[in-house]
Design an enzyme around this catalytic site. Structure first.
Site, PDB file in Angstrom:
ATOM      1  N   ASP A   8       0.861  -1.178   0.000  1.00  0.00           N
ATOM      2  CA  ASP A   8       0.000   0.000   0.000  1.00  0.00           C
ATOM      3  C   ASP A   8       0.899   1.231   0.000  1.00  0.00           C
ATOM      4  O   ASP A   8       1.820   1.330   0.825  1.00  0.00           O
ATOM      5  CB  ASP A   8      -0.904   0.025   1.234  1.00  0.00           C
ATOM      6  CG  ASP A   8      -1.996  -1.034   1.182  1.00  0.00           C
ATOM      7  OD1 ASP A   8      -2.093  -1.745   0.166  1.00  0.00           O
ATOM      8  OD2 ASP A   8      -2.744  -1.155   2.176  1.00  0.00           O
ATOM      9  N   ASP A 127     -15.050  -4.331  -1.316  1.00  0.00           N
ATOM     10  CA  ASP A 127     -14.657  -4.139   0.075  1.00  0.00           C
ATOM     11  C   ASP A 127     -15.924  -3.977   0.900  1.00  0.00           C
ATOM     12  O   ASP A 127     -16.783  -3.160   0.549  1.00  0.00           O
ATOM     13  CB  ASP A 127     -13.784  -2.892   0.216  1.00  0.00           C
ATOM     14  CG  ASP A 127     -12.629  -2.885  -0.783  1.00  0.00           C
ATOM     15  OD1 ASP A 127     -12.080  -3.971  -1.042  1.00  0.00           O
ATOM     16  OD2 ASP A 127     -12.293  -1.802  -1.289  1.00  0.00           O
TER      17      ASP A 127
END
Length: 236
Positions: A8, A127
């Site tokens: 990330d 998500d």
């Protein structure tokens, strides 16, 4: 089953978050391209990258860093985070990225996703919090059930769905096998589990489920809970 390490990116650094909260960002490397090379040396074939800044800004904030990662390794790279236009998709693919992850826009504009999936390698990122889809860097929770969104893409030509249980993300308390399995069942296409992987036993549990195509691992490796070299040698 493909094991996919994750990086990330926040301000060009490799970080991990807890439950998607930017305030919890912990820096693991200020040279993410070296980290990517490390993953490749351990046996990885794929790399999962999320542009966290891009997820909120809707722009390719960390594009130059991603380009350096791509040029430093021979990994196949998938990238997500704020990708909402064909132009952005093309810019990533022209930079050597293998496939694109579309998240928020997969809920907001399914027709766009289905259209681009005809010409480009696309993965849908779903998500969820308590089974409901969250978008825009997980800042907003919708009324759409994750399994219903997965059904929308059953015949859309997308390569895979990444199923993330936000409540598990970065917690190291175990992957939600049932959630990933429900997405795989609803869509009928390759599903990659994400969020909460704590050790190699989680990967074994996903493998035993039988219909999970891959798993994304992040904090478990960074915190020394998962031996990736052993995991890759195990031939899941």
């Amino acid at each position: 089953m493909e094991i996919i390490p994750a990086i990330d990116l926040k301000q060009s650094k490799a970080v991990r978050l807890t439950k998607g909260d930017m305030q919890t960002a912990k820096i693991y490397s200020d040279k993410p391209w070296e980290l990517a090379k490390e993953f490749e040396d351990l046996g990885a074939k794929w790399l999962h990258i999320v542009d966290l800044d891009g997820a909120f800004a809707g722009d390719a904030i960390n594009l130059k860093t991603i380009e350096k990662i791509v040029s430093t390794t021979n990994l196949q790279v998938e990238v997500g985070g704020g990708i909402r236009t064909k132009e952005r998709i093309k810019s990533y693919l022209n930079s050597g990225v293998s496939r694109i992850i579309l998240g928020s826009i997969a809920l907001k504009n399914p027709e766009f996703v289905k259209e681009v999936a005809k010409n480009y390698r696309v993965v849908v990122g779903i998500d969820a919090i308590d089974g409901f889809v969250a978008i825009e860097g997980w800042a907003n929770v919708s009324k759409m059930q994750a399994s219903n969104l997965a059904k929308l893409y059953a015949d859309a030509g997308v390569e895979a769905i990444i199923a993330t249980d936000i409540s598990r993300d970065g917690m190291l308390n175990g992957v939600n096998v049932e959630f990933s399995a429900s997405i795989a069942k609803a869509s009928g296409i390759d599903t990659i589990a994400s969020g909460g992987v704590k050790d190699i036993n989680d990967i074994k549990c996903l493998k035993l489920n039988g219909n999970i195509a891959g798993v994304i691992v992040g904090k478990a490796y960074y915190e020394g809970k998962l031996d990736l070299k052993e995991a890759f040698k195990s031939n899941f």
